[in-house]
Design a protein around this motif. Sequence first.
Motif, mmCIF file in Angstrom:
data_model
loop_
_atom_site.group_PDB
_atom_site.id
_atom_site.type_symbol
_atom_site.label_atom_id
_atom_site.label_comp_id
_atom_site.label_asym_id
_atom_site.label_seq_id
_atom_site.Cartn_x
_atom_site.Cartn_y
_atom_site.Cartn_z
ATOM 1 N N MET A 195 0.852 -1.051 0.159
ATOM 2 C CA MET A 195 0.218 0.127 -0.174
ATOM 3 C C MET A 195 0.502 1.343 -0.051
ATOM 4 N N ASN A 196 0.357 1.749 -0.649
ATOM 5 C CA ASN A 196 1.232 3.378 -1.203
ATOM 6 C C ASN A 196 0.695 4.712 -0.341
ATOM 7 N N ARG A 197 1.261 4.702 0.736
ATOM 8 C CA ARG A 197 0.490 5.666 1.900
ATOM 9 C C ARG A 197 1.977 6.986 1.998
ATOM 10 N N ASP A 198 0.713 8.128 2.053
ATOM 11 C CA ASP A 198 1.532 10.020 2.057
ATOM 12 C C ASP A 198 1.215 10.008 3.483
ATOM 13 N N THR A 199 2.266 9.847 3.966
ATOM 14 C CA THR A 199 2.020 10.095 5.484
ATOM 15 C C THR A 199 2.247 11.641 5.474
ATOM 16 N N THR A 200 2.695 12.633 4.855
ATOM 17 C CA THR A 200 2.862 14.376 4.743
ATOM 18 C C THR A 200 1.237 14.209 4.798
ATOM 19 N N THR A 201 0.054 14.365 3.953
ATOM 20 C CA THR A 201 -1.009 14.703 4.008
ATOM 21 C C THR A 201 -1.896 14.641 5.522
ATOM 22 N N SER A 202 -1.369 12.753 6.190
ATOM 23 C CA SER A 202 -2.141 12.496 7.434
ATOM 24 C C SER A 202 -1.925 13.225 8.772
ATOM 25 N N PRO A 203 -3.467 13.403 9.153
ATOM 26 C CA PRO A 203 -3.064 14.397 10.252
ATOM 27 C C PRO A 203 -2.257 13.964 10.900
ATOM 28 N N ALA A 204 -1.451 15.417 11.913
ATOM 29 C CA ALA A 204 -0.750 15.056 12.602
ATOM 30 C C ALA A 204 -1.367 14.662 13.634
ATOM 31 N N ALA A 205 -0.499 13.746 14.538
ATOM 32 C CA ALA A 205 -1.264 12.907 16.063
ATOM 33 C C ALA A 205 -1.387 13.981 17.445
ATOM 34 N N ASP A 206 -2.718 13.894 17.816
ATOM 35 C CA ASP A 206 -2.924 14.492 19.210
ATOM 36 C C ASP A 206 -1.946 13.838 20.522
ATOM 37 N N TRP A 207 -0.505 13.672 20.858
ATOM 38 C CA TRP A 207 -0.231 13.166 21.186
ATOM 39 C C TRP A 207 -0.141 13.530 22.902
ATOM 40 N N GLY A 208 -1.234 14.109 23.028
ATOM 41 C CA GLY A 208 -1.172 14.809 24.560
ATOM 42 C C GLY A 208 -2.750 14.193 25.235
ATOM 43 N N GLN A 209 -4.292 13.806 24.123
ATOM 44 C CA GLN A 209 -5.076 13.221 24.479
ATOM 45 C C GLN A 209 -4.790 11.961 24.161
ATOM 46 N N LEU A 210 -3.728 11.236 23.428
ATOM 47 C CA LEU A 210 -3.723 9.742 23.645
ATOM 48 C C LEU A 210 -2.697 9.241 24.720
ATOM 49 N N LEU A 211 -2.258 10.211 25.592
ATOM 50 C CA LEU A 211 -1.510 9.392 26.331
ATOM 51 C C LEU A 211 -2.012 9.945 27.859
ATOM 52 N N TRP A 212 -3.195 10.293 27.808
ATOM 53 C CA TRP A 212 -4.933 9.815 28.502
ATOM 54 C C TRP A 212 -5.468 9.062 28.244
ATOM 55 N N ASP A 213 -5.420 8.432 26.851
ATOM 56 C CA ASP A 213 -6.052 7.139 26.931
ATOM 57 C C ASP A 213 -5.062 6.159 26.932
ATOM 58 N N PRO A 214 -5.082 5.245 27.359
ATOM 59 C CA PRO A 214 -3.756 4.037 27.294
ATOM 60 C C PRO A 214 -4.401 3.024 26.550
ATOM 61 N N LEU A 215 -5.437 2.649 26.326
ATOM 62 C CA LEU A 215 -6.580 1.827 25.931
ATOM 63 C C LEU A 215 -6.161 2.041 24.233
ATOM 64 N N ARG A 216 -6.216 2.834 23.750
ATOM 65 C CA ARG A 216 -6.236 3.584 22.546
ATOM 66 C C ARG A 216 -4.823 3.418 22.185
ATOM 67 N N LEU A 217 -3.976 4.537 22.846
ATOM 68 C CA LEU A 217 -3.008 4.385 22.677
ATOM 69 C C LEU A 217 -1.476 2.671 22.270
ATOM 70 N N SER A 218 -2.816 2.232 23.380
ATOM 71 C CA SER A 218 -1.919 0.500 23.218
ATOM 72 C C SER A 218 -2.196 0.066 22.325
#
Length: 789
Positions: free
Chosen positions: A1-24
Amino acid sequence: MNRDTTTSPAADWGQLLWDPLRLSAMATEYAVDAWQRSILYADVRRQRGNQYLEHLQEQTPNVLDFASEVIMSGLELPRPVNYGLVRILPPADAPADPKKRPFVVVDPRAGHGPGIGGFKPDSEVGAALKAGHPCYFVGFLPDPVPGQTVEDVMRAEAAFVRKVGELHPDSRGKPAVIGNCQAGWQILMAAAVWPELFGPIIVAGAPLSYWAGDMPMRYAGGLTGGSWLTALTGDLGAGRFDGAWLVQNFENLDPANTLWSKQYNLYAKVDTEGPRHLQFEKYWGGHVFLNDVEIQYIVDNLFIGNKLSTAQLVTSDGVRIDLRNIRSPILVFCSYGDNITPPPQALGWITDLYRNDLDVLGHDQTIVYATHDSIGHLGIFVSGSVGRKEHQEFAANIDIIDVLPAGIHHMQIDEHPDPVQEGDPTSDVFLTRIRRSSIDEVREIVRPDPENDRRFAAVARISEVNLACYRSFVQPWMRALVTDQGAKWLEQLHPLRMGYELWSDRHPLAAAVHEAAQHVRDHRQPVSEANPFLQLQAQFSTAVEQMLDQFRDCRDQIYAQAFDTLYSLPLVQAMTGQSLHDDAPPRPHPSETPEHRQYLAQELTRLEADIHSGGLAEAVIRALFFVLAARGEADERHFRHAEQLVRPRLGSDFDMQAFRHLVRRQALLMRLDQDAVVSAIPGLLNDIAPDEIRQVAEMIVQVVGSSDVLSAQEQARLEQVAALFEQADHQAQAASAPAMPSSASDTPAAVVDTKPKTSSPKPKAPQKKTASKTPAAPRTSQTRRGKDK
C-alpha cells in the motif's frame, strides 16, 4: 500500500497519553504492520539478489524493454569492440514510417549495463517509436575485447551510424543520434571525425567540460593526486577496470539516498514499490568492465585533462578531434538537479571553443540547449515524465531542429495554448518554442573562471608526474604480483557486489523468509495512515535524511576548500609551470590562433558573395527571417507552415538536405548583413511571374500570423516585406508588358502611359488594435559582420 503520510492529520499525543487503551491499540496495529513490512522488505531484497545472479548468467545482459534484432556486431569489425547495433522492432499496430529519419540511441558504458535509453515505454526509444521513426539501439557486452581503446569504440559507433544510413537511403534526413551521459561525448568525438554520417545529435546529461561548475566530483582527481589511482585499480583487475568503482563514486555523491532513502522508500511502500525497485536494481547492479587503457584515456584526457572541449585530442592516425568540425545540429539536454553533469559541465564546451557568436556562425554550427529545473541525472534518461515531455518533443520536432540556422538557440517546451482534441492521436499537449540565444547567455550559465582553470591545470600537471612515478616504480611490481584469479577474487569482494550476492536464495535463511512473506501477503494488515506511530516513523526518516544531507554538504564544502587552498598555493602552481607574473591563460583557446582567424575571415568573405544569388525560395526564407527576427523566437507551428510554403519550390521530389542547406544559408546571410540581404529581395524575383509573386506574398502573411498577434515592430517589418514583393510584382508586370507599336514612336514621351493598368493588391497583414494603419518602415539595427539584431 502506497501511503502519503505528509497529508495525514497530525497525531494529538496529549490526548493519546490520557487514553492508554487507544494508544496501546495503535501501537499494536503499527507493530504488526512494521513486522509484516520487514518480512516483505527482506523478501524483495532476496529477489533482488536472485535477479542479480540471473542477470550475470545472461549472454547479453541488458534492461532494454523492447523487442529487437541484431543488425551488426562490433566483434566482427577490423578493430573489434564489445559493442553491437540492434534494430528496435516497432509494435504491430504502430509500424515505423520508412520515410522518416531513423533514430539511434547509444547508452553510456560508465559502470552499468546497457538498456537505460529503452528502460520503459516512456523513454527515448519509446518516444522515437511513438513519433513513427525507425529506431536502433547501440549496446555493449559486460567484458571488453582485450586491447580495445576509446578510439576503437569511436570507429565502431561511426560504422553503426553508417550502416543505419545505408539501411534508410530514402529517409528525409541522416540518422538522428542520441548519446546518453558518457555516450554523449563519445558520439560527438565520432561526429567530429566523420561529420558526413550524422544527422541531429542529442546529448543528454553528457559531461563535456569537466573543469566547469561547482559539483564535488570534479575535485576527486586533485584530492587523490591524479590518475595514478586509476592505473592502480586497473592493475589490480589484471588489465580490467571494474565499473562497480564508478557506480560507487555515484553512490557517494548522495549518502542520504544511498544509505537510507532508497531502502526506506521500499520499506515504507513495500506493498506497491517492489516491482519498480527490482526493475531499477536490475540496471543499477549490472556492473560492466572497461579495459585499463580505456579508463586511463578517459580520466587523463577528459576528467582531469579536459582536452576534448579545447580541441587538443588527436587520433592515432593524426586527425584532430575538434567539435567545431561537426556539421549537424547539437541539442544539449541537461538539468539543474543533476549532481553528476550540471549545466555548466554540459554547456561549458561552447565557451571553451568559441569567443563570440560570430565564431559560431563562421563554423556554420547549430547548437541548441534545453534545461530542466529539477530532474536528477538518471531521471534524464529514465523518468517517465521526461520521456513523455522532453524526449517526445525532441523526436516530434527533429526535422525542425535539423534546419535551424547556425548559431546558439534555446529550446523551451511549454503547455500547448490550444486545447487538446480528445481522441485525436496527432494532438499534442506540449508546444516547443525556439528562440535565438547567444554565447553571453551561455556564459552566464557556465561562469568561466580563469583562476579556477589555473588550479585544474596544476592538477593535470601533478597527475602526469604522479602517474609517471607510479608507472616507473610501482606498476611493474603490481603487474607481476596480480594474477587473473586474484583479480576475480578482488572483484567478488567489492562492497557493491557483495551487497547483491550475500542475500539471495543461496543464503540458508532465504527459504524461511520467502515462506513467511507468502504468509504475510495472504494475511496483510496495513496500518492506518492516521496512526501516530506511522507519522513518527516518517518524521524520523526525514530527520535521518536531513542529517545525512548536512553531512554531505559539510563534506563537499571541506573538499572544495581543501582543493582551492592546496592548488592556489604559489609553490604548487610554480611546481606545475605557472608563474605568479604570467598573465597567459592556463590553457589555449582554439579560436585565437592565426589560422583560425584567417579561416573565419575567408568564410565571411565567401558568404558576402551570395547576397544577390537565389530565387523565389531564397526570397521567401529571407522575408520570414526578417519579420520573425523582431520576435526573437518561433514555435513549431511557424516551422511547419514555412516548410509547406517552400516545399513546392524545391520540386515534387522533396530533398530535406536541400531544404536544410537553403534555410541555413539564408540565415547566415541575414546574420551577416540584414539590410543588404533584405534589400536584395526584389532582385531575386526578377524571373518570377507576377501572379506567383502575389500568391507567395499572401502566404508569407499567413505564416507570420499563424499563431500569436503581431507586435508593432513585426507589423512594420511585415509591411516592409510586402512593399518589397509589391515592387517586384510591378517590375515583373512591366517586364512582361507587350512592346509599344512602331507608330507610337511618334508619340511624345511625356504622354506615353507605361504604368500597368491594374496593380497587384498589397497583402494585408494581421493588424493589432494598437498598431498604426500606416506605420513607417522599420529601422533595422546594424548587422555587419554578424552583430546581433
